[in-house]
Design a protein around this motif. Structure first.
Motif, PDB file in Angstrom:
ATOM      1  N   ALA A  19       0.032   6.056  -4.487  1.00 56.66           N
ATOM      2  CA  ALA A  19      -0.345   5.992  -3.074  1.00 56.66           C
ATOM      3  C   ALA A  19       0.419   4.895  -2.341  1.00 56.66           C
ATOM      4  O   ALA A  19       0.900   5.098  -1.217  1.00 56.66           O
ATOM      5  N   GLU A  20       0.541   3.725  -2.962  1.00 56.18           N
ATOM      6  CA  GLU A  20       1.253   2.615  -2.330  1.00 56.18           C
ATOM      7  C   GLU A  20       2.732   2.961  -2.133  1.00 56.18           C
ATOM      8  O   GLU A  20       3.317   2.675  -1.081  1.00 56.18           O
ATOM      9  N   ALA A  21       3.330   3.562  -3.145  1.00 58.71           N
ATOM     10  CA  ALA A  21       4.740   3.932  -3.037  1.00 58.71           C
ATOM     11  C   ALA A  21       4.963   4.917  -1.902  1.00 58.71           C
ATOM     12  O   ALA A  21       5.948   4.812  -1.152  1.00 58.71           O
ATOM     13  N   ARG A  22       4.061   5.862  -1.748  1.00 59.64           N
ATOM     14  CA  ARG A  22       4.213   6.847  -0.682  1.00 59.64           C
ATOM     15  C   ARG A  22       4.096   6.212   0.698  1.00 59.64           C
ATOM     16  O   ARG A  22       4.785   6.614   1.632  1.00 59.64           O
ATOM     17  N   THR A  23       3.220   5.211   0.848  1.00 64.53           N
ATOM     18  CA  THR A  23       3.105   4.552   2.157  1.00 64.53           C
ATOM     19  C   THR A  23       4.392   3.824   2.528  1.00 64.53           C
ATOM     20  O   THR A  23       4.650   3.571   3.694  1.00 64.53           O
ATOM     21  N   ARG A  24       5.216   3.503   1.524  1.00 63.51           N
ATOM     22  CA  ARG A  24       6.478   2.812   1.775  1.00 63.51           C
ATOM     23  C   ARG A  24       7.669   3.769   1.854  1.00 63.51           C
ATOM     24  O   ARG A  24       8.818   3.340   1.930  1.00 63.51           O
ATOM     25  N   GLY A  25       7.366   5.045   1.809  1.00 57.86           N
ATOM     26  CA  GLY A  25       8.419   6.030   1.949  1.00 57.86           C
ATOM     27  C   GLY A  25       9.156   6.371   0.675  1.00 57.86           C
ATOM     28  O   GLY A  25      10.204   7.027   0.713  1.00 57.86           O
ATOM     29  N   LEU A  26       8.624   5.950  -0.481  1.00 56.81           N
ATOM     30  CA  LEU A  26       9.249   6.262  -1.759  1.00 56.81           C
ATOM     31  C   LEU A  26       8.722   7.590  -2.288  1.00 56.81           C
ATOM     32  O   LEU A  26       7.524   7.866  -2.213  1.00 56.81           O
ATOM     33  N   ASP A 213      -4.363  -3.624  -4.380  1.00 57.30           N
ATOM     34  CA  ASP A 213      -3.480  -4.792  -4.340  1.00 57.30           C
ATOM     35  C   ASP A 213      -2.664  -4.935  -5.615  1.00 57.30           C
ATOM     36  O   ASP A 213      -1.547  -5.476  -5.590  1.00 57.30           O
ATOM     37  N   LEU A 214      -3.184  -4.465  -6.735  1.00 56.25           N
ATOM     38  CA  LEU A 214      -2.356  -4.388  -7.942  1.00 56.25           C
ATOM     39  C   LEU A 214      -1.151  -3.501  -7.669  1.00 56.25           C
ATOM     40  O   LEU A 214      -0.017  -3.832  -8.042  1.00 56.25           O
ATOM     41  N   ALA A 215      -1.392  -2.387  -6.989  1.00 57.28           N
ATOM     42  CA  ALA A 215      -0.299  -1.472  -6.654  1.00 57.28           C
ATOM     43  C   ALA A 215       0.710  -2.119  -5.716  1.00 57.28           C
ATOM     44  O   ALA A 215       1.918  -1.886  -5.843  1.00 57.28           O
ATOM     45  N   VAL A 216       0.243  -2.938  -4.793  1.00 56.40           N
ATOM     46  CA  VAL A 216       1.154  -3.661  -3.907  1.00 56.40           C
ATOM     47  C   VAL A 216       2.095  -4.531  -4.733  1.00 56.40           C
ATOM     48  O   VAL A 216       3.316  -4.549  -4.520  1.00 56.40           O
ATOM     49  N   ALA A 217       1.518  -5.257  -5.699  1.00 53.56           N
ATOM     50  CA  ALA A 217       2.327  -6.135  -6.550  1.00 53.56           C
ATOM     51  C   ALA A 217       3.326  -5.337  -7.375  1.00 53.56           C
ATOM     52  O   ALA A 217       4.487  -5.736  -7.533  1.00 53.56           O
ATOM     53  N   VAL A 218       2.893  -4.201  -7.905  1.00 55.64           N
ATOM     54  CA  VAL A 218       3.770  -3.374  -8.731  1.00 55.64           C
ATOM     55  C   VAL A 218       4.961  -2.865  -7.925  1.00 55.64           C
ATOM     56  O   VAL A 218       6.121  -2.977  -8.344  1.00 55.64           O
TER      57      VAL A 218
END
Length: 242
Positions: A19-26, A213-218
């Protein structure tokens, strides 16, 4: 930036990273053992594929063409999920297959999700060695996870630049995404010397971390690597109880 491959995408950490990666366009290749068990994983920018984290050939096949990989695989998540039957060599095999497979595929960055049980407590012992603080039923699983970390360290001079991010304190499912986190070392946070990077609060209170937030760090460590061939702890701090 290109896409990432997430091994263990069906678990809590894997889903949060996706989910985090998708919010960043990855774009994300979500690797699971049996795609039919995860019909909800597919989304715009997410490709769900079958893969085996214990097989270097499988790893190479699904990882080719990606800029980074995430290891969020766990064969069990708790006492009620067959943790007592986990193969003690599982995480060692996974480390070998990932390093070999990613190296073959030309994927130079690996971010692994760690386990707080092998952080050091105030007495200098690993948390898993404290029978009061850590349930004995989970010790075999924790030892298997620790062996995987040891294998990454043993093979630290290879072509794959790895980092293990270990959630310290309470890991909260469904907790908020603050976009902030602290980075520590080998000890359970709470003493002096912890980094103030992306700090939340004034350092008082108890350590915790949301999966978000773990995902943010990853994803940060894939997009802009800072730590190399090392294990660090990641956490936030808050006062009181929710």
């Amino acid at each position: 930036m290109g896409g990432i491959v997430v091994f263990g995408a069906g678990g809590r950490a894997g889903r949060a990273v996706t989910a985090e990666a998708r919010t960043r366009g990855l774009t994300v290749t979500a690797v699971v053992r049996e795609p039919t068990r995860y019909p909800d994983l597919g989304a715009r920018g997410v490709t769900v594929v079958r893969g085996d984290v214990l097989d270097a050939g499988s790893v190479a096949g699904v990882a080719a063409g990606h800029v980074g990989a995430v290891h969020a695989v766990s064969p069990a998540s708790g006492p009620d999920d067959g943790v007592d039957a986990v193969d003690p060599g599982f995480f060692v095999q996974a480390a070998d297959a990932l390093l070999d497979g990613l190296g073959t595929a030309g994927v130079a960055r690996l971010v692994a999700v760690g386990l707080g049980a092998n952080l050091l407590g105030t007495d200098g012992r690993m948390v898993l060695d404290d029978p009061v603080a850590f349930p004995s039923a989970l010790r075999p699983f924790a030892l298997a996870h620790t062996a995987g970390l040891d294998r990454l360290r043993e093979r630290g001079d290879g072509p794959v630049d790895w980092v293990m991010l270990t959630p310290a304190g309470f890991l909260e499912h469904g907790g908020p995404r603050t976009g902030r986190y602290r980075v520590g070392g080998e000890r359970v946070p709470g003493g002096a010397g912890e980094s103030g990077e992306r700090s939340d609060g004034d350092g008082a209170g108890r350590p915790w971390l949301s999966y978000a937030d773990l995902a943010v760090a990853v994803v940060d460590e894939i997009e802009a690597p800072v730590r190399h061939r090392a294990r660090v702890s990641v956490f936030n701090v808050r006062d009181g109880k929710r």
